[in-house]
Scaffold this active site. Structure first.
Site, short mmCIF file in Angstrom:
data_model
loop_
_atom_site.label_atom_id
_atom_site.label_comp_id
_atom_site.label_asym_id
_atom_site.label_seq_id
_atom_site.Cartn_x
_atom_site.Cartn_y
_atom_site.Cartn_z
N SER A 46 8.14 -7.91 -1.38
CA SER A 46 7.06 -8.04 -0.41
C SER A 46 6.97 -9.44 0.16
O SER A 46 7.40 -10.42 -0.44
CB SER A 46 5.73 -7.68 -1.05
OG SER A 46 5.31 -8.78 -1.85
N LYS A 47 6.36 -9.47 1.33
CA LYS A 47 6.16 -10.72 2.02
C LYS A 47 5.28 -11.62 1.16
O LYS A 47 5.52 -12.81 1.03
CB LYS A 47 5.42 -10.36 3.31
CG LYS A 47 5.42 -11.39 4.36
CD LYS A 47 4.89 -10.74 5.61
CE LYS A 47 4.38 -11.79 6.57
NZ LYS A 47 3.86 -11.21 7.78
#
Ligand code: GLU
Length: 497
Positions: free
Chosen positions: A267-268
């Site tokens: 994930s970012k």
């Protein structure tokens, strides 16, 4: 569109030979999974002596991000993933940006209507919302109810001439099954009754991904489609589109997802989604590429460190796994360390220099420092903390002089450091050998152990208990003037303690 239009386009389709493509949507930075797909496509094309195409899939205007396509070109170039055809390199079936191919999709959507595999749909938003509500209330899976498939030719003609807004939908034959083979997931069979009459051309004339993808793969002569397995569920619809046009389907190779752990995706927020995140964290691009090649693919055997050329030799679809690939930082770190160790002295120096410069502004011999650092770190981002004492000795607690194993402490340092200063201040040559022999004879004269002299020196000169190289190397790095100044400061501090 007249026959000539189609003939013109189709006459350009390259025939024979292996052709694959990487088809990212320019919606932001390039995701690690995207780079892996690009890498696999590159490896397959190279191994087969075929062609790799880069195609920018930017038909979703809302998700399109300015500059994202340029970022994709730059990232692929940085990774050494070169392509033979693409927006910025040209090729025989240009344009390679979908938004520049709108006319083509429009023409082929109408052709599909004529073939009986698509239809105009004039349902407006209210009608569709109402259908959705009814389906939700009766708890049946929502799917377009196909009412426009039943419109008569006259009704269609009159709505078109009244300029009623429309979309074009794929007409899915409701009986039977759609079957295709995937090189990784095997034979896939889907009941047609489960497939919706999806929109293929939107009311603004833009195609949807599912349609543009099929038309382009055909018109670009793509023989092998490699992509993430999130597209596996849409593939039956693609297969039906190929069949509707009377075209052969390409070979499919769907690759497993990359996960952070058993339940979470990269994930970012965790900073592990993008290639750039890893470069920022101090990973080398070669190590990242090598590592992501192994995420979901295994060459068999023990060896894991491969250059891009070696990957081309080894890569094989049979080694791609069906199960999700779990991202393993330990393994990536180990590989990164292996790449750092394998560098030549001068490559290593060039790689660490920016990290040294983050914290060192003094004029020092960075090549010498680099030679001491090589082998000490798995990550380049660990470098600044290794060399942070060079600009100025770090403030330290006198407790640091205490080392039970070396039998030394602050009171020992108080005796030893003035002797060290006196011994080395007389040196006319300032290099490792000269300092070393001076310190060795001092150790002998004092009848001490090496550590009783070297440990206090290290603490006095750096303020640290771990440094790249030992105390003698620190003297060399700092130079004579700075070394003596730091010794004086430490002697004074110990005297006043
Ligand atoms: N544009 C799609 C994506 O962003 C490509 C899917 C495909 O390769 O067919 O992943």
């Amino acid at each position: 569109m007249d026959k000539q239009f189609f003939e013109n386009i189709e006459s350009k389709i390259p025939r024979g030979g292996f052709r694959t493509r990487f088809a990212p949507s320019p919606t932001g930075f390039l995701h690690l999974g995207g780079i892996r797909t690009a890498l696999y496509a590159y490896l397959l094309a190279k191994k087969a002596g075929g062609t790799l195409i880069l195609r920018i899939e930017d038909t979703d205007r809302e998700r399109r991000v300015d500059g994202a396509a340029e970022y994709i070109y730059k990232t692929l170039a940085a990774c050494g993933i070169t392509y033979d055809e693409g927006p910025n390199v040209g090729g025989p079936v240009a344009p390679y940006v979908q938004s520049e191919r709108q006319e083509i999709y429009g023409a082929y959507a109408v052709r599909l209507i004529e073939n009986g595999h698509a239809y105009y749909c004039f349902c407006d938003k209210e009608t569709l919302d109402e259908q959705r509500l009814i389906h939700e209330a009766s708890r049946v899976p929502h799917r377009y109810d196909r009412r426009c498939a039943a419109l008569s030719a006259e009704e269609i003609a009159s709505k078109l001439s009244a300029k009623t807004p429309y979309v074009i939908r794929q007409k899915v034959e409701q009986n039977g099954k759609t079957v295709f083979n995937d090189a990784v997931y095997g034979r896939i069979e889907v009941e047609n009754s489960t497939l919706e009459d999806q929109v293929i051309l939107k009311s603004d004339g833009m195609p949807t991904y599912n349609f543009a993808n099929v038309v382009d793969d055909r018109l670009m002569g793509v023989t092998h489609v490699i992509r993430g397995n999130e597209f596996l569920a849409s593939t039956p619809k693609h297969v039906l589109l190929y069949q509707g046009f009377g075209w052969d389907t390409p070979a499919y190779i769907h690759v497993p997802q990359i996960m952070r752990n058993a339940t979470k995706k990269l994930s970012k927020r965790d900073g592990d989604a993008y290639f750039g995140d890893f470069i920022e964290k101090g990973y080398l691009k070669d190590a990242i590429l090598n590592y992501i090649a192994l995420l979901g693919w295994s060459p068999g055997g023990e060896e894991e460190k491969f250059s891009l050329e070696e990957l081309v030799q080894k890569f094989d679809v049979a080694g791609i796994s069906k199960s999700p690939a779990i991202f393993d930082y330990q393994k990536l770190n180990w590989l990164n360390g292996a790449y750092l160790r394998a560098m030549s002295e001068s490559e290593y120096h060039d790689a660490v220099l920016p990290y040294i410069k983050q914290v060192v502004t003094r004029d020092v011999d960075t090549r010498y420092i680099a030679s001491l650092l090589q082998g000490r770190c798995e990550l380049l981002s660990e470098i600044p903390e290794q060399v942070d004492f060079i600009d100025a000795a770090l403030p330290h607690d006198l407790e640091l002089y205490t080392n039970k194993k070396m039998k030394t402490d602050a009171s020992g340092a108080k005796i030893v450091l003035p002797q060290v200063r006196a011994a080395i201040s007389a040196l006319s040559q300032w290099n490792k050998d000269a300092i070393h022999s001076e310190i060795s004879s001092l150790v002998e004269r004092l009848g001490m152990k090496n550590g009783q002299v070297l440990w206090p020196m290290r603490v006095a000169l750096s303020g640290k208990t771990f440094t790249p190289g030992g105390s003698i190397e620190i003297c060399v790095i700092l130079g004579k003037g700075e070394t003596l100044m730091r010794l004086d400061a430490a002697i004074e501090r110990l005297a006043n303690a």
